[in-house]
Enzyme design. Structure first.
Site, PDB file in Angstrom:
ATOM      1  N   ALA A 103       0.819  -1.217   0.000  1.00 32.80           N
ATOM      2  CA  ALA A 103       0.000   0.000   0.000  1.00 32.80           C
ATOM      3  C   ALA A 103       0.848   1.261   0.000  1.00 32.80           C
ATOM      4  CB  ALA A 103      -0.923   0.019   1.222  1.00 32.80           C
ATOM      5  N   GLY A 108       7.239   0.621   5.198  1.00 30.38           N
ATOM      6  CA  GLY A 108       8.061  -0.254   4.368  1.00 30.38           C
ATOM      7  C   GLY A 108       7.907   0.026   2.890  1.00 30.38           C
ATOM      8  N   CYS A 109       6.676   0.307   2.473  1.00 31.98           N
ATOM      9  CA  CYS A 109       6.407   0.558   1.054  1.00 31.98           C
ATOM     10  C   CYS A 109       6.984   1.902   0.611  1.00 31.98           C
ATOM     11  CB  CYS A 109       4.904   0.510   0.793  1.00 31.98           C
ATOM     12  SG  CYS A 109       4.181  -1.092   1.200  1.00 31.98           S
ATOM     13  N   THR A 110       6.954   2.880   1.495  1.00 30.67           N
ATOM     14  CA  THR A 110       7.557   4.180   1.184  1.00 30.67           C
ATOM     15  C   THR A 110       9.071   4.043   1.064  1.00 30.67           C
ATOM     16  OG1 THR A 110       5.778   5.359   2.337  1.00 30.67           O
ATOM     17  CG2 THR A 110       7.836   6.559   1.985  1.00 30.67           C
ATOM     18  N   ALA A 113       9.721   2.374  -2.280  1.00 34.38           N
ATOM     19  CA  ALA A 113       9.469   3.295  -3.395  1.00 34.38           C
ATOM     20  C   ALA A 113      10.604   4.307  -3.539  1.00 34.38           C
ATOM     21  CB  ALA A 113       8.141   4.015  -3.184  1.00 34.38           C
TER      22      ALA A 113
END
Length: 214
Positions: A103, A108-110, A113
């Site tokens: 998401a 973690g996703c940031t 990215a």
């Protein structure tokens, strides 16, 4: 001769009462995206009343990736951060990195990215394009892309249809969408599949290393 009479009682044995000890395990609770959790929307907690479901031991083995190295992945057309349709076939003729993540705006996703952003020129030098895919809508992707100045395309897989078609496995007994990266060659054949939920930056290291070895 005198006889001795004994009371007609059966022997009684007292067993100590046993109270089952509660199983000591961590419980799962869902949190909002804004909370500080490395697990992208999932937090481990001792106080939550929501316990993880009991799955048979064969649960993980039952997940079979539909897209494996050497295969041709299912085609797709999804909306990008600007609401425009983008097809996988658009990238044929050059290597492409397709990474599925849980998401937008989760820690973690940031981190993942931004790591792709920081190494984007290295991917370009290797002749590869980068595509990020999650179940967020186009408006969420647009805000995420602008906030962190992401130079690559984000695609919206609302309903997780493409994720399911590609067979991206979930984590934490299905509670957390999987984090999986694919490298496709210029002919659209999958050359690398890399899965690592809790070390998001490793995806960049592994895919770059592979691309630079071609």
């Amino acid at each position: 001769m005198a006889t001795l009479s004994l009371p007609n009682h059966s022997p009684t044995f007292a067993l100590p009462s046993q109270t089952p000890k509660p199983h000591s395990s961590q419980n799962l609770s869902i949190i909002s995206k804004s909370a500080h959790s490395q697990f992208c929307g999932i937090k481990l907690s001792h106080s939550s009343s929501l316990s993880p479901p009991l799955y048979p031991r064969s649960y993980k083995a039952s997940i079979v990736a539909k897209v494996s190295e050497g295969s041709m992945p299912p085609a797709f057309t999804l909306k990008d951060q600007d609401g425009k349709n983008v097809s996988l076939s658009k990238f044929k003729g050059k290597p492409v990195v397709v990474y599925f993540y849980p998401a937008d705006e989760t820690p973690g996703c940031t981190k993942q990215a931004c790591a792709f952003r920081d190494s984007y020129e290295k991917f370009k030098k290797a002749g590869a394009e980068v595509i990020g895919i999650s179940g967020d809508d186009s408006s969420s992707h647009k805000a995420f892309k602008q906030k962190y100045k992401l130079p690559y395309t984000l695609l919206s897989d609302e309903g997780n249809k493409v994720r399911k078609d590609w067979g991206v496995p979930s984590d934490l007994f299905g509670a957390l969408p999987g984090r999986q990266t694919y490298v496709l060659d210029r002919n659209g054949v999958v050359r690398l599949v890399y899965n690592n939920q809790f070390q998001p930056e490793k995806h960049i290291d592994e895919t770059l290393k592979f691309l630079q070895s071609l």
